[in-house]
Design an enzyme around this catalytic site. Structure first.
Site, PDB file in Angstrom:
ATOM      1  N   TYR A 116     -54.100-114.437  -2.766  1.00 48.62           N
ATOM      2  CA  TYR A 116     -53.587-114.487  -1.477  1.00 48.62           C
ATOM      3  C   TYR A 116     -52.075-114.963  -1.842  1.00 48.62           C
ATOM      4  CZ  TYR A 116     -54.180-119.315  -0.958  1.00 48.62           C
ATOM      5  OH  TYR A 116     -53.862-120.773  -0.974  1.00 48.62           O
ATOM      6  N   CYS A 117     -51.173-114.482  -1.012  1.00 43.15           N
ATOM      7  CA  CYS A 117     -49.691-115.099  -0.920  1.00 43.15           C
ATOM      8  C   CYS A 117     -49.569-115.571   0.523  1.00 43.15           C
ATOM      9  CB  CYS A 117     -48.752-114.194  -1.364  1.00 43.15           C
ATOM     10  SG  CYS A 117     -48.684-112.520  -0.473  1.00 43.15           S
ATOM     11  N   TRP A 118     -48.113-115.547   0.941  1.00 46.28           N
ATOM     12  CA  TRP A 118     -47.837-116.000   2.119  1.00 46.28           C
ATOM     13  C   TRP A 118     -48.524-115.115   3.256  1.00 46.28           C
ATOM     14  CZ3 TRP A 118     -46.786-119.828   5.010  1.00 46.28           C
ATOM     15  CH2 TRP A 118     -46.103-119.954   6.114  1.00 46.28           C
TER      16      TRP A 118
END
Length: 353
Positions: A96-98
């Site tokens: 995951y990222c932002w």
């Protein structure tokens, strides 16, 4: 064509399906808060992320994407050669990222090319953050809370640990906040979490709670050091029954001198803590307490601070509470045997609350 799963469910059960949760955000983003157990493998570090943002604004989106792609590929290669080098064929990561955008999708594409069954968290960290806040909002009105209350030095946190050891449900707010709830409450080697990280830790602690059984908390103010209690929790705490613990001043001073040994044994830390209460006392009084700290008299210092500062503050706060104490237990000692006895009395009485 390479494919990878997208995940929307961030419940504990859904996250347990994965061998590793990979946070590809920058170290600064990760430090503020992250999914429980996530490992930081940034595809852009803080400086690189700032550089790409500047390029996007000052040059063009195309040049930013081209420069960013090169950095992402380079950093992903480092992770493949180091942290991921020993992962087996059936290794199953969640990335995951932002907000589930280019950073996580780029990393997932590379990992899926290796042959690993990869998943990307749809919406990224923002999905997790929304789930945390919604969970906190929904959980606290449903909880049967019992507060352990009492003046400073009545071993409330230690008592909660004894209750937990005896099988009771406990949420240690001060432990989650990494703060003991007073001017002397910080830990030099364990700074407080961010507000978001505190709320993540709180929600994680709540996920396994059995709603059919009471949950013991320490009676706190709306803030613990630098973090705030979420408003649904604070509202519920003001309505919850309280069990008040009382003990002699000398015994409380003895207990505090032990519980706060990391501070009182260090005159520099003790004097730094005293700075936080200087607005409430005369210069002469603060100077006297500093002298006690330098003389190595922790029990006398604790007794005087409780008499002049903490006990009056507790009494003022108690008068403002919406609910009176449901029960009061007195103890002459605050050693291990006495806390065991107190816990047994509380367990025996909890059905009456």
């Amino acid at each position: 064509m390479l494919r990878y799963e997208t995940l929307k469910d961030v419940s504990a059960g859904a996250l347990q399906r994965f061998d590793l949760i990979i946070d590809v955000r920058s170290p600064g983003e990760y430090a503020e808060d992250h999914l429980p157990g996530a490992v930081n493998m940034p595809v852009l570090d803080d400086a690189e992320r700032a550089e790409i943002g500047t390029t996007y604004v000052q040059v063009s989106a195309f040049e930013a994407r081209r420069a960013g792609a090169a950095l992402v590929a380079r950093n992903a290669a480092k992770h493949l050669e180091t942290a991921l080098a020993d992962k087996p064929k059936r290794f199953r990561p969640l990335v995951y990222c932002w907000r589930g955008g280019m950073r996580s999708n780029s990393m997932a594409t590379i990992l899926s090319a290796v042959g690993w069954p990869v998943a990307v968290l749809e919406g990224g960290y923002q999905t997790w953050r929304r789930a945390v806040m919604a969970g906190i909002e929904a959980a606290f009105p449903e909880l049967d809370l019992i507060l352990i209350d009492g003046q400073t030095g009545t071993a409330k946190t230690a008592l909660l640990q004894v209750l937990r050891d005896k099988g009771e449900q406990v949420v240690d707010l001060e432990g989650l906040a990494r703060h003991r709830g007073s001017a002397f409450g910080g830990f030099a080697n364990a700074p407080q979490p961010s507000q978001k990280a505190f709320e993540t830790a709180l929600w994680t602690a709540l996920e396994g709670v059995d709603l059919s059984r009471p949950v013991f908390l320490e009676a706190e103010s709306a803030r613990i050091g630098s973090v705030r209690l979420p408003s649904p929790l604070w509202t519920r705490m003001k309505q919850a029954p309280r069990i008040e613990i009382t003990a002699p001043l000398a015994e409380r001073a003895r207990f505090l001198a032990t519980a706060y040994a990391d501070i009182v044994d260090d005159p520099g830390q003790a004097c730094a803590a005293l700075e936080l209460i200087t607005p409430f006392h005369s210069k002469e009084q603060i100077a006297h307490w500093r002298e006690l700290a330098h003389q190595g008299q922790p029990e006398r210092l604790a007794a005087e601070l409780m008499t002049a500062h903490y006990d009056p503050a507790y009494d003022r706060a108690r008068r403002k509470r919406l609910t009176p104490s449901a029960l009061s237990f007195e103890t002459e000692r605050l050693d291990a045997a006495a806390l065991e006895a107190l816990a047994d009395r509380i367990i025996a009485a909890k059905q009456a609350l």
